[in-house]
Design a protein around this motif. Structure first.
Motif, PDB file in Angstrom:
ATOM      1  N   THR A 154      74.508 111.471 113.930  1.00  0.00           N
ATOM      2  CA  THR A 154      75.615 110.721 114.525  1.00  0.00           C
ATOM      3  C   THR A 154      76.328 109.850 113.497  1.00  0.00           C
ATOM      4  O   THR A 154      77.340 109.228 113.808  1.00  0.00           O
ATOM      5  CB  THR A 154      75.102 109.809 115.656  1.00  0.00           C
ATOM      6  N   GLY A 155      75.760 109.772 112.287  1.00  0.00           N
ATOM      7  CA  GLY A 155      76.331 108.910 111.250  1.00  0.00           C
ATOM      8  C   GLY A 155      75.677 107.537 111.214  1.00  0.00           C
ATOM      9  O   GLY A 155      75.964 106.741 110.321  1.00  0.00           O
ATOM     10  N   LYS A 156      74.808 107.237 112.144  1.00  0.00           N
ATOM     11  CA  LYS A 156      74.100 105.956 112.193  1.00  0.00           C
ATOM     12  C   LYS A 156      72.744 106.088 111.516  1.00  0.00           C
ATOM     13  O   LYS A 156      72.242 107.193 111.309  1.00  0.00           O
ATOM     14  CB  LYS A 156      73.898 105.503 113.645  1.00  0.00           C
ATOM     15  N   THR A 157      72.140 104.952 111.204  1.00  0.00           N
ATOM     16  CA  THR A 157      70.828 104.916 110.571  1.00  0.00           C
ATOM     17  C   THR A 157      69.854 104.204 111.497  1.00  0.00           C
ATOM     18  O   THR A 157      70.197 103.186 112.107  1.00  0.00           O
ATOM     19  CB  THR A 157      70.890 104.180 109.220  1.00  0.00           C
ATOM     20  N   ILE A 158      68.635 104.743 111.602  1.00  0.00           N
ATOM     21  CA  ILE A 158      67.562 104.074 112.322  1.00  0.00           C
ATOM     22  C   ILE A 158      66.461 103.738 111.326  1.00  0.00           C
ATOM     23  O   ILE A 158      66.441 104.243 110.206  1.00  0.00           O
ATOM     24  CB  ILE A 158      66.994 104.952 113.467  1.00  0.00           C
ATOM     25  N   TYR A 159      65.532 102.887 111.743  1.00  0.00           N
ATOM     26  CA  TYR A 159      64.427 102.452 110.905  1.00  0.00           C
ATOM     27  C   TYR A 159      63.131 102.774 111.641  1.00  0.00           C
ATOM     28  O   TYR A 159      62.939 102.355 112.781  1.00  0.00           O
ATOM     29  CB  TYR A 159      64.564 100.959 110.584  1.00  0.00           C
ATOM     30  N   LEU A 160      62.282 103.565 110.997  1.00  0.00           N
ATOM     31  CA  LEU A 160      61.117 104.150 111.649  1.00  0.00           C
ATOM     32  C   LEU A 160      59.798 103.675 111.082  1.00  0.00           C
ATOM     33  O   LEU A 160      59.680 103.414 109.884  1.00  0.00           O
ATOM     34  CB  LEU A 160      61.126 105.675 111.455  1.00  0.00           C
ATOM     35  N   ARG A 161      58.820 103.641 111.961  1.00  0.00           N
ATOM     36  CA  ARG A 161      57.406 103.620 111.597  1.00  0.00           C
ATOM     37  C   ARG A 161      56.789 104.766 112.377  1.00  0.00           C
ATOM     38  O   ARG A 161      57.173 105.003 113.521  1.00  0.00           O
ATOM     39  CB  ARG A 161      56.748 102.307 111.997  1.00  0.00           C
ATOM     40  N   ALA A 162      55.835 105.471 111.799  1.00  0.00           N
ATOM     41  CA  ALA A 162      55.251 106.625 112.483  1.00  0.00           C
ATOM     42  C   ALA A 162      53.747 106.678 112.274  1.00  0.00           C
ATOM     43  O   ALA A 162      53.248 106.378 111.188  1.00  0.00           O
ATOM     44  CB  ALA A 162      55.891 107.918 111.970  1.00  0.00           C
TER      45      ALA A 162
END
Length: 189
Positions: free
Chosen positions: A139-147
Motif C-alpha cells: 500500500t506504500g505504508k510501513t509497519i513495524y513488526l515483532r514475530a
C-alpha cells in the motif's frame, strides 16, 4: 509454520479499546484470507496491570479453534504498559504470533522506568519483546513488526496479504472497531 499460499488461511486479530478506565476491552476477530469474519471473542486487561497475556489467551480459549494459522496483535504493549508475553502465547497456542505497530519510535524503556521505577519485572518483559523490524507494505505504508514462531519476512508477507489500504491489517482493524463499539455499548448499560 504458516502456509501463506493457503486460500483459507485464518488469522486471529486482537486489538483493544482503552478509555481511561480500570480495564480495557480486547476483541479478537478470526478472519479468513478472503476477509470473511469467521469468529469473535472478548476479554479485558487491567490498565497498568500485568494480565494482558492472560487476556489474549482468554480470547484464544474462548474461541476454541484449531484452524487459526497465526495471531496478529495490534501492539504488544496495551492498557498503559500492560505487556503481552507473545513468546508465551506462541508456546501455549503452538502458532506464530506477530505484533504490529504503525509508528517509528525510540521505544518505551524510559517511559516504563519513569512510571514504574521499581518494577524490574515489567521492564524485563518489555526488553524480552526485542526490537521491531520495519516492513514496507504494497500500500506504500510501513509497519513495524515483532514475530515469534516465524521469521519477519513471512510475518510481513502475512500482514501484506491482510492489508487492503493504509497500514492496518484488516483483522486488527476490525477487532479495534468492534472493541470500540462494544466498549461504548457498555457505557449505556
Amino acid at each position: 509454520m504458516m502456509h501463506l499460499e493457503k486460500p483459507g488461511i485464518r488469522i486471529l486479530g486482537i486489538a483493544e479499546s482503552y478509555r481511561n478506565r480500570e480495564s480495557s476491552l480486547l476483541c479478537g476477530i478470526v478472519m479468513r484470507r478472503d476477509l470473511i469474519i469467521d469468529g469473535c471473542a472478548f476479554s479485558k486487561a487491567t490498565i497498568g496491570g500485568k494480565d494482558a497475556t492472560n487476556a489474549v489467551l482468554d480470547i484464544w480459549n474462548t474461541l476454541g479453534r484449531d484452524d487459526i494459522n497465526a495471531i496478529l496483535l495490534s501492539g504488544c504493549i496495551i492498557s498503559w504498559f500492560n505487556i503481552i508475553d507473545s513468546d508465551h502465547i506462541r508456546e501455549v497456542t503452538g502458532i506464530p504470533v506477530i505484533g504490529v505497530s504503525y509508528e517509528e519510535s525510540d521505544g518505551l524503556h524510559d517511559d516504563i522506568r519513569h512510571h514504574f521505577p521499581e518494577d524490574e519485572e515489567r521492564l524485563s518483559c518489555y526488553l524480552k519483546l526485542g526490537a521491531r523490524i520495519s516492513y514496507p507494505l504494497s500500500t506504500g505504508k510501513t509497519i513495524y513488526l515483532r514475530a515469534w514462531g516465524t521469521d519477519h519476512g513471512a510475518a510481513g508477507r502475512l500482514c501484506n496479504i491482510f492489508t487492503r489500504q493504509g497500514h492496518v491489517p484488516e483483522p486488527v482493524r476490525v477487532a479495534r472497531l468492534v472493541a470500540r463499539g462494544a466498549d461504548r455499548f457498555y457505557d449505556y448499560r
